[in-house]
Structure formats: C-alpha cells, structure tokens
Design an enzyme around this catalytic site. Sequence first.
Site, PDB file in Angstrom:
ATOM      1  N   TYR A  41      -3.709  -9.141   2.662  1.00  0.00           N
ATOM      2  CA  TYR A  41      -3.640  -9.737   1.327  1.00  0.00           C
ATOM      3  C   TYR A  41      -5.006  -9.762   0.651  1.00  0.00           C
ATOM      4  O   TYR A  41      -5.093 -10.005  -0.562  1.00  0.00           O
ATOM      5  CB  TYR A  41      -3.098 -11.164   1.380  1.00  0.00           C
ATOM      6  CG  TYR A  41      -1.713 -11.308   1.961  1.00  0.00           C
ATOM      7  CD1 TYR A  41      -0.877 -10.212   2.160  1.00  0.00           C
ATOM      8  CD2 TYR A  41      -1.236 -12.568   2.319  1.00  0.00           C
ATOM      9  CE1 TYR A  41       0.386 -10.360   2.707  1.00  0.00           C
ATOM     10  CE2 TYR A  41       0.032 -12.721   2.860  1.00  0.00           C
ATOM     11  CZ  TYR A  41       0.839 -11.625   3.057  1.00  0.00           C
ATOM     12  OH  TYR A  41       2.079 -11.790   3.601  1.00  0.00           O
ATOM     13  N   HIS A  99       1.247  -8.273  12.040  1.00  0.00           N
ATOM     14  CA  HIS A  99       1.861  -8.201  10.715  1.00  0.00           C
ATOM     15  C   HIS A  99       3.033  -7.224  10.667  1.00  0.00           C
ATOM     16  O   HIS A  99       4.095  -7.541  10.116  1.00  0.00           O
ATOM     17  CB  HIS A  99       0.809  -7.816   9.669  1.00  0.00           C
ATOM     18  CG  HIS A  99       1.173  -8.196   8.279  1.00  0.00           C
ATOM     19  ND1 HIS A  99       0.237  -8.415   7.294  1.00  0.00           N
ATOM     20  CD2 HIS A  99       2.372  -8.405   7.678  1.00  0.00           C
ATOM     21  CE1 HIS A  99       0.854  -8.738   6.157  1.00  0.00           C
ATOM     22  NE2 HIS A  99       2.146  -8.727   6.365  1.00  0.00           N
TER      23      HIS A  99
END
Length: 265
Positions: A41, A99
């Site tokens: 992010y 992730h």
Amino acid sequence: MTTEIPQPGFGTSGHEGDDCTENVVRALEAGYRHVDTAQMYDNEDAVGEALDRAEVDRDDVFLATKVAPGNLASEDVVETTRESLDRLGVDAVDLLYVHWPTDAYEPDDSLPAMDEVRDRGWTRHVGLSNFDVEHLEEAREILDSPVLAHQVECHPWLQQDELVAYGREHDITTVAYCPIMQGRADEDETLAEIAAAHDATPHQIALAWHHQREGVVAIPKGSGEHVEANLEAREIDPSDEEVARIDGIDREERLIDPDAAVWNG
C-alpha cells in the site's frame, strides 16, 4: 477464537500520504481499534504517523501489515518486516500476513521465515491472505505458528462460505476486505430495501451482515463522515429474515482482479 481481533477494522488500501494519516487518526479517535495496512500500500509511514498523533494508547490498537509477494523469499521476509516496523514506528505488529501466495512465495522457504519473525518478537501473530483451502492446508502443515487470520475479498456478492467455514473449524478469523463492495452496496436492491427499514445506508447493512457472521471481521475503508458511519453499523441488528435475504444475493462475483491486485494492492 483465542485472540479477538477488533471489529470492525479500518482498511487503508488506496490511502496515501497526509490523507491516509488524517483518515487513520479520525478512525482511531472515532473508536476503531484495528488498523490494516501492507507493504504494497506504500502507506506504512503515514499509518505510523497516525498512530503517533492519535490520542489513543498504542497498546489498545490491533495493528496488522502484510509482506508483499515480491518480498517472500526468506531473507526478504525478515529484512522487509524490519523495514515495515521502522516505517510504522513500532517494535512489533499484532499481525503479519503473507499478502498473496504468488511471485516469490515458496511455502517451504517463506513460511519458516514468518515463524522466525514471530520468534524474534516482531509480530505477535501470523496470518495469510488470498489463499484457497488447499493452500491454507499446506501452510498450516508447514508453519509452527498458529494462523490467526485469513484475509480475503468477502462481501454480500462474494460470501466465501467455504473459507469462512474452514476458518471457523480451525479457529482462523476470516478478515473481509472490500466488505461494502468497493462502495457498490447501494447498487443492490435487497441491501437498499433492508437499509430503508433500519434508517441506514446499504453500506451499513452490508457491514451489519458481516458483523453477525461468526468468525468474520470486516475492514472497510472510509474517509470523511464515512469513517463514523461505517463504525455505527455495529449498532444495527438485522433480523434472521433479513440475514437470510442477504445470504441469498451471493453472486460469487469478484471485484478485485487477483492478477492486478498482486501488483497494485
């Protein structure tokens, strides 16, 4: 569940810079106690600034981040986790996820490194994200650490019943991203009708549906007044009939393209 993950969490995918910091500060001061970020992010530093600025004790905040797919070689897991902690301004996170099981992910190499990070005290718990049942089974066999959480796209149009049931069976919390369908909840007629009956928004009804699912924690994104509105959904108690109606709108429709998401978060 042995460790309770606060409901709801505050998702930060797509939040950047000062806006990210302001949104996280607002969320924490409104009452959120679970913040979700990730290396991909590119906002861990902004989240860390928010943790420092918010008038909330750090020990009261459940903080999660994720190791990016390209950083899942064993030595990179360790090195980049240390870098994440530095950006976040903390000695440890509460939850560290793999992730995506793609790119540099090799179960026999990546997962022992996750155990090592936990052994070093840099994360209290290990999680997985975007796995299927087969890969969850494989990961659980390799990991020494219990899997606390599994984060996946999950919402009324993609209800993930198999993964949620697997989580319940094995004491793994399902953490739902995109819980309000990327803001498209108001396009659904069923959610809109139920919302009208509760003087609420369709987005709030989608979140209320998540909240009543055993073993599921939603992590909506939000900014401005939506931060508080999403939190207020905890006060909505849909009836069994309303829950059944929402259960019936599952389309098995993904809003996130996995191939694109690996690179774009």
